[in-house]
Design a protein around this motif. Structure first.
Motif, PDB file in Angstrom:
ATOM      1  N   ARG A  71     -72.870 -12.196-117.501  1.00 57.85           N
ATOM      2  CA  ARG A  71     -73.226 -13.432-116.803  1.00 57.85           C
ATOM      3  C   ARG A  71     -74.736 -13.653-116.890  1.00 57.85           C
ATOM      4  O   ARG A  71     -75.503 -12.725-116.678  1.00 57.85           O
ATOM      5  N   GLN A 116     -67.484 -19.815-108.167  1.00 54.26           N
ATOM      6  CA  GLN A 116     -67.994 -19.039-109.294  1.00 54.26           C
ATOM      7  C   GLN A 116     -67.018 -17.915-109.596  1.00 54.26           C
ATOM      8  O   GLN A 116     -66.711 -17.110-108.722  1.00 54.26           O
ATOM      9  N   PRO A 129     -62.494 -15.850-107.008  1.00 54.12           N
ATOM     10  CA  PRO A 129     -62.235 -15.263-105.688  1.00 54.12           C
ATOM     11  C   PRO A 129     -61.638 -16.254-104.692  1.00 54.12           C
ATOM     12  O   PRO A 129     -61.099 -15.844-103.681  1.00 54.12           O
TER      13      PRO A 129
ATOM     14  N   TRP B 147     -70.545 -23.223-100.281  1.00 47.03           N
ATOM     15  CA  TRP B 147     -69.354 -23.013-101.112  1.00 47.03           C
ATOM     16  C   TRP B 147     -68.106 -23.564-100.452  1.00 47.03           C
ATOM     17  O   TRP B 147     -67.176 -23.984-101.140  1.00 47.03           O
ATOM     18  N   GLN B 264     -75.782 -18.267-107.175  1.00 46.85           N
ATOM     19  CA  GLN B 264     -75.271 -16.987-106.704  1.00 46.85           C
ATOM     20  C   GLN B 264     -73.831 -17.149-106.248  1.00 46.85           C
ATOM     21  O   GLN B 264     -73.569 -17.897-105.306  1.00 46.85           O
ATOM     22  N   GLU B 265     -72.918 -16.447-106.927  1.00 49.53           N
ATOM     23  CA  GLU B 265     -71.530 -16.634-106.542  1.00 49.53           C
ATOM     24  C   GLU B 265     -71.292 -16.115-105.124  1.00 49.53           C
ATOM     25  O   GLU B 265     -72.000 -15.225-104.643  1.00 49.53           O
ATOM     26  N   TYR B 266     -70.310 -16.709-104.456  1.00 51.63           N
ATOM     27  CA  TYR B 266     -70.006 -16.328-103.083  1.00 51.63           C
ATOM     28  C   TYR B 266     -68.502 -16.165-103.011  1.00 51.63           C
ATOM     29  O   TYR B 266     -67.754 -17.134-102.966  1.00 51.63           O
ATOM     30  N   SER B 267     -68.074 -14.908-103.030  1.00 50.05           N
ATOM     31  CA  SER B 267     -66.643 -14.653-103.148  1.00 50.05           C
ATOM     32  C   SER B 267     -65.930 -14.652-101.805  1.00 50.05           C
ATOM     33  O   SER B 267     -64.737 -14.431-101.741  1.00 50.05           O
ATOM     34  N   ALA B 269     -65.767 -17.247 -99.774  1.00 52.68           N
ATOM     35  CA  ALA B 269     -65.589 -18.636 -99.319  1.00 52.68           C
ATOM     36  C   ALA B 269     -64.170 -18.882 -98.822  1.00 52.68           C
ATOM     37  O   ALA B 269     -63.202 -18.661 -99.533  1.00 52.68           O
ATOM     38  N   ARG B 270     -64.076 -19.292 -97.582  1.00 52.57           N
ATOM     39  CA  ARG B 270     -62.803 -19.715 -96.995  1.00 52.57           C
ATOM     40  C   ARG B 270     -63.120 -20.864 -96.053  1.00 52.57           C
ATOM     41  O   ARG B 270     -64.206 -20.909 -95.472  1.00 52.57           O
ATOM     42  N   TYR B 349     -61.733  -9.420-101.351  1.00 53.00           N
ATOM     43  CA  TYR B 349     -62.171 -10.410-100.378  1.00 53.00           C
ATOM     44  C   TYR B 349     -62.897  -9.736 -99.214  1.00 53.00           C
ATOM     45  O   TYR B 349     -63.952 -10.178 -98.780  1.00 53.00           O
TER      46      TYR B 349
END
Lengths: 181, 594
Positions: A71, A116, A129, B147, B264-267, B269-270, B349
């Motif tokens: 990445r 992402q 995710p 997000w 910046q990925e944010y895993s 997110a809900r 998660y």
């Protein structure tokens, strides 16, 4: 008030034209402020989708020989309404070697809802995710009933002197077709 | 005097007489607990206006100031966290109350003529409240807000014809930025509350009017609204507020994560828990079918609700309405439970949530440091922080070969075995002691995975060091201490101040016949044709930056370099990123004074 019979009669006797005129003028008087406001509000719609410029991301040397994707942030000068940052991440891409002198670029955003995606090294695939979409190394949907409506978005890539240049663009999420925004 | 003033006011406006007429008109059936919902909804909404107004006085809508102003409110303004927490949880209560009110209206069949308009007004509140929630989420502009807000915006874009244009107008451009915040704030604090307030007033007016113009036979003995029903309403309101205060105190408020970073990925997110059922519902509509779950079905359900006053004219129709409402409620509960269950079993998660918490804590710590938030915004702090960026950079660029305490820097254990050293504690005393331990030098932790496994250094450690006498071993310890001091690691600063004598002895010993370091390595003035990496300033920031930038430089491994890319010479990383990795490995980052 309208229940007053005298007044009601008077109203019906009033010329039709005056009533129409009153409504019309009132509406017209209200239009300029409304139109000016709406026009300013809708200004972002008048800007067409950018074609994206070629941006240098990294060099071929940075990509693992075994084709494992890596990445990279895509850095460029970025304009956010009234501010401009000279060196700001526009987004991220996954780059992957497809041969000694070739590589492929995938937009790091999931085409489904814009999260992402991450590369899972154990399963060697891309996973989102948010809604659990998964994509193979080439970015193709790799599960039945994927939440994603399309494969990951490929980006135009050029290799100049072993440097990797990418035409970075964003695409509309959630649609089956790949529409630049 | 006051009576005369009121009388005068009443003669001019008629307000008092009108209010009294409403308040004192008998309610059919008298005061009831089930009559509180409408008033409660309006009262709780009024508290949102109050807390919202004061939040607004401290909020600044732009990408560089939104998070920062919310941080300031939460941590610098006395009681700011409570104010925001109250607003946050009251918003959730408000949605719950709206649903309860809507359901009681259907169950008590209070939606048929002549009360259909009143029912429709409540119905219109549903999309307006969704709009309030969505616009409100984004405003703190932390990672979660950023997000989470993308999803409803994307779903809006799915709506045929107008959707994409509306989406772009709301975002204010191709990406979420300044204009998204200004627009969302204008909607959240301006247009939407105005509409909701107007509708609530109209709805209350109709509720009272219905009580006044109740269908025949008019009750002769009904007791009026004032004071008994008003008392019930006030009691319910007080109870709701007490509950909210407890929730805010127990949870500590709404919380604030790390500032929004689009790169910046944010895993983790809900959506908010109230909307979790929709999130789960959408999972049932894969790929191109999503428009059904996101747009078509919700619209159809809404239309059925609009038609309820007609459907419910007959007893059977009413039963149908009740069944629909109850099954929707049940469905929402089941879907929420399913989402919770799925997330509770999802290791990735949960790790992402924990990581998000760590990053949020760190961002707030940095913002509260003496240096404070720069004018460029808090993102400059988080992006320039070795503790936040280091592990991510390490995971992306180093963990293909190296490990950090066995993992990839972010706690994930890669599938394949490491093919280079484990860099946790690099250049520290313990790390060097392991390197100079005959048992460990050729393990995977050090040179085991590299071409140096059979190299001169490993041979020296395994043959010479293994045969050291106790005195020589003690001297080796001094060498370790001296070499480690070259790094000037912040965590060893106190130790090294006390060990100055030992360090001097160790430095001198590095050139002697037994230790023989300078036979291969350059160390300060000694340079007898070095073949190993320069040990001058070994592990210091400058040394690490140069090494990572070009390990094949003659100063380091030269032509004997094993696979490691030159991150600077190959233009893989810029100087800032290399510096962040070096700082992170050296554990050189901001820590508050104890």
């Amino acid at each position: 008030m309208l229940n007053d019979p005298n007044q009601a009669n008077e109203l019906t006797r009033r010329p039709f034209l005056k009533r129409v005129l009153a409504l019309l003028l009132g509406t017209i008087a209200f239009l300029p402020p409304l139109a000016a406001g709406v026009s300013a509000f809708l200004h972002p719609l008048r800007r067409g989708a950018g074609a994206g410029t070629l941006l240098r991301v990294t060099t071929l040397a940075a990509l693992p020989e075994d084709g494992t994707p890596r990445r990279f942030p895509v850095m460029a000068s970025r304009r956010n309404a009234w501010t401009r940052s000279p060196h700001e991440p526009l987004g991220a891409v996954f780059l992957r070697r497809t041969g000694p002198e070739t590589a492929e670029a995938l937009h790091a955003v999931c085409p489904h809802a814009g999260c992402q995606v991450v590369f899972a090294s154990e399963t060697r695939d891309f996973q989102c995710p948010c809604h659990k979409s998964s994509f193979d190394l080439a970015g193709r949907i790799s599960q039945a009933n994927s939440p994603s409506p399309r494969d990951m978005d490929t980006l135009e890539l050029e290799i100049r002197d072993r440097e990797i240049w990418i035409r970075f663009q964003n695409f509309r999420s959630g649609s089956v077709r790949k529409i630049p925004v | 005097m006051i009576a005369r003033l009121l009388n005068w006011l009443d003669r001019r406006t008629g307000i008092l007489r009108g209010t009294l007429a409403v308040l004192l008109e008998p309610i059919p059936g008298g005061p009831r607990w089930r009559h509180v919902w409408g008033t409660l909804l309006a009262l709780v909404f009024a508290t949102q206006i109050v807390t919202g107004f004061f939040l607004w006085t401290g909020y600044s809508a732009s990408a560089q100031t939104a998070w920062e102003s919310v941080y300031y409110l939460e941590h610098e303004i006395g009681g700011g966290w409570f104010l925001r927490g109250l607003h946050h949880f009251t918003a959730q209560l408000l949605v719950v109350l709206l649903v309860v009110h809507l359901v009681t209206l259907v169950l008590s069949r209070a939606y048929t003529a002549p009360r259909e308009l009143s029912f429709w007004l409540v119905l219109i509140l549903v999309p307006l409240f969704v709009g309030m929630s969505v616009t409100g989420w984004l405003l703190p502009f932390d990672q979660r807000a950023y997000w989470a807000a993308r999803v409803p915006l994307n779903l809006l874009g799915l709506t045929p014809v107008l959707g994409p244009a509306l989406q772009q107008a709301l975002i204010g451009g191709p990406e979420v930025g300044h204009l998204t915040l200004t627009r969302f704030l204008a909607l959240h604090a301006g247009l939407l509350p105005l509409l909701i307030g107007g509708i609530l007033l109209l709805h209350l007016h109709l509720l009272f009017r219905e009580r006044v113009a109740a269908p025949a036979p008019r009750p002769s003995s009904g007791r009026p609204y004032w004071p008994e029903q008003a008392c019930l309403d006030a009691f319910a309101f007080a109870l709701a507020l007490a509950l909210l205060v407890v929730v805010v105190l127990v949870t500590g408020g709404a919380g604030l994560g790390a500032p929004a970073d689009p790169s910046q990925e944010y895993s983790a997110a809900r959506p908010e828990w109230l909307f979790l059922f929709l999130y789960q519902f959408l999972k049932l509509f894969p790929g191109p079918a999503e428009i059904w779950g996101a747009v078509v079905l919700p619209s159809l359900v809404f239309l059925v609700f609009v038609a309820m006053p007609w459907i419910g004219r007959s007893a059977r129709g009413h039963a149908l309405n009740v069944i629909l409402v109850m099954s929707l409620l049940l469905g929402a509960v089941v879907l929420t439970g399913a989402a919770w269950f799925a997330d509770s079993r999802d290791r990735d998660y949960r790790a992402a949530v924990a990581q998000a918490r760590v990053e949020g804590d760190r961002a707030r710590l940095l913002a509260g440091s003496p240096a404070g938030i720069p004018a460029a915004g808090a993102l400059a702090l988080t992006r320039g922080d070795p503790l936040l960026r280091g592990p991510r950079l390490f995971a992306s660029y180093c963990a293909g070969c190296h490990r950090f305490d066995g993992h990839d820097g972010l706690g994930r254990i890669p599938g394949e075995a490491p093919s280079a050293s484990d860099l946790k504690g690099f250049a520290g005393r313990a790390w060097l002691a392991g390197l100079l331990d005959p048992e460990r030098v050729d393990s995977a932790h050090y040179f085991g995975g590299t071409r140096f496994k059979e190299g001169r250094m490993v041979r020296f450690v395994k043959r010479d060091v293994a045969g050291f006498t106790p005195e020589q071993k003690a001297e080796l310890q001094s060498v370790i201490v001296a070499l480690s001091a070259e790094a000037a690691l912040p965590r060893q600063r106190a130790l090294e101040r006390d060990d100055a004598g030992r360090i001097a002895a160790g430095r001198a010993a590095m050139a002697n016949e037994v230790m023989r370091c300078t036979e291969c390595h350059k160390f300060h003035e000694h340079d007898d044709e070095p073949v190993g990496p320069d040990l001058t300033g070994y592990g210091s920031r400058a040394w690490l930056v140069d090494f990572i930038g070009d390990p094949a430089h003659v100063r380091f491994y030269g032509r004997r370099n094993d696979r490691m890319p030159g991150y600077a010479v190959d233009q893989v990383l810029d100087a800032e990123a290399i510096g962040l990795i070096a700082d992170w490995l050296r554990e050189d980052w901001y820590t508050p004074e104890p």
